[in-house]
Write an enzyme that holds these catalytic residues in place. Sequence first.
Site, mmCIF file in Angstrom:
data_model
loop_
_atom_site.group_PDB
_atom_site.id
_atom_site.type_symbol
_atom_site.label_atom_id
_atom_site.label_comp_id
_atom_site.label_asym_id
_atom_site.label_seq_id
_atom_site.Cartn_x
_atom_site.Cartn_y
_atom_site.Cartn_z
ATOM 1 N N GLY A 58 -41.645 -58.522 13.862
ATOM 2 C CA GLY A 58 -41.715 -59.833 14.506
ATOM 3 C C GLY A 58 -42.989 -59.882 15.338
ATOM 4 O O GLY A 58 -43.277 -58.933 16.095
ATOM 5 N N ARG A 98 -50.377 -53.311 10.639
ATOM 6 C CA ARG A 98 -49.885 -54.415 9.791
ATOM 7 C C ARG A 98 -50.904 -55.553 9.873
ATOM 8 O O ARG A 98 -51.404 -55.843 10.962
ATOM 9 C CB ARG A 98 -48.493 -54.893 10.247
ATOM 10 C CG ARG A 98 -47.402 -53.847 10.021
ATOM 11 C CD ARG A 98 -46.009 -54.434 10.227
ATOM 12 N NE ARG A 98 -45.643 -55.333 9.158
ATOM 13 C CZ ARG A 98 -44.559 -56.132 9.212
ATOM 14 N NH1 ARG A 98 -43.768 -56.118 10.272
ATOM 15 N NH2 ARG A 98 -44.281 -56.942 8.215
ATOM 16 N N GLN A 211 -33.950 -59.669 7.041
ATOM 17 C CA GLN A 211 -33.988 -59.878 8.496
ATOM 18 C C GLN A 211 -33.045 -61.002 8.942
ATOM 19 O O GLN A 211 -32.554 -61.001 10.065
ATOM 20 C CB GLN A 211 -35.415 -60.214 8.960
ATOM 21 C CG GLN A 211 -36.393 -59.055 8.901
ATOM 22 C CD GLN A 211 -37.181 -59.045 7.616
ATOM 23 O OE1 GLN A 211 -36.681 -59.448 6.570
ATOM 24 N NE2 GLN A 211 -38.411 -58.562 7.663
ATOM 25 N N ASP A 252 -45.980 -65.732 11.982
ATOM 26 C CA ASP A 252 -46.672 -64.486 12.310
ATOM 27 C C ASP A 252 -48.146 -64.735 12.607
ATOM 28 O O ASP A 252 -48.809 -63.917 13.251
ATOM 29 C CB ASP A 252 -46.524 -63.505 11.147
ATOM 30 C CG ASP A 252 -45.059 -63.220 10.912
ATOM 31 O OD1 ASP A 252 -44.546 -62.251 11.484
ATOM 32 O OD2 ASP A 252 -44.397 -64.011 10.212
#
Length: 368
Positions: A58, A98, A211, A252
């Site tokens: 997240g 990431r 998720q 994101d």
Amino acid sequence: MLDLRSSKKRSLRPIWLDDKQDTVKIIDQRLLPHKLVIVDLKTVDDVITAIKDMYVRGAPLIGVTAAYGVYLCVLSLLKNPAGDDFIISECDRIKSTRPTAINLAWATDRVLKKVLSSTGIQGKILAARDEAGTITEEEVKNCRDIGIHGLEIIEKISRNKKNNTVNILTHCNAGWLACIEYGTATAPIYAAHEIGLDVHVWVDETRPLNQGARLTAWELGKRGVKHTIITDNAGGHLMQNGMVDIVIVGTDRTTYKGDVANKIGTYLKALAAKDNNIPFYVALPSSTFDWDTGTIKDMPIELRNPDEVRFVQGLDSDLIKSVLIAPKESPAANFAFDVTPSRLVTGFITERGICNAADISKLFPEKI
Ligand code: MRU
């Protein structure tokens, strides 16, 4: 002002610094909802593993974890003294874990800047710890304010429906597990629930890591919010049949022109919402805007391990197990995010209020 949750009632956060201040504690989200396990992060390598392997996930939480990663890096200088070059290269390692969530680089750079402008190891340690703590509390406040602004939208729908159930569809987990407290997409939902509005949430399961089914459903259930888990492909059908009043998702990374990177499958929900005249909102703090990128093609989209698609994880008796669901030899591809173009977004719910894509820069003039 609406009090979403008093400090007395404050529950577990997904990350915190322990009392001795040399260990960062996190919830291992890979094991939820079946096991609640707290993991200690003591080194930059621990932080890198936690982000890469999605113990934490997240966008806002990835940012906060990275911020504490910089703190742990500086703390390590007490035992292994090194110069600023070392700190910078450790920050680069953290930032490469990431690619899509922009909070990662934003938070790392913010703490790094404070560290580089402080002198002496003790000075740098204090600077890193304070800045990581400040980012954490800012994200909590941002999510709280997102809840307050987003509540207005849900209240209006509720009034129009003469107080009948407001059905909200959400994708992935943009709740407190992803954002420290309240969440982004979930903050307006929690706010509505708290003042007694009748809300029900359609929770997309969100393959491959589920998720939605694992985390969002767990969160909502713990707070007593009515919800139903649906397959990722069900949303269009529900929208066609009048069973969804509003879609609220997190993000994101969102460009300053309003194109939204979010968990894979979000784009399809936005298309279905447009086709059915259903409002599609994106909830985000300012830390998730990409103030440098204006075009979709520049959005980095994470490709993850195909085995996340080929295998599925679940509880068997008391053991969490992973099982193969595809032919052994079949290849798989795991695109983790997609981009929803701004024209499909009804509005952005931010800590400063709600705006459309064209007005993002008016709401945050200092960022452009
Ligand atoms: O791969 P993840 O779990 O880190 O993906 C992030 C998400 O949970 C979502 O895409 C979310 O909607 C945005 S983060 C608040």
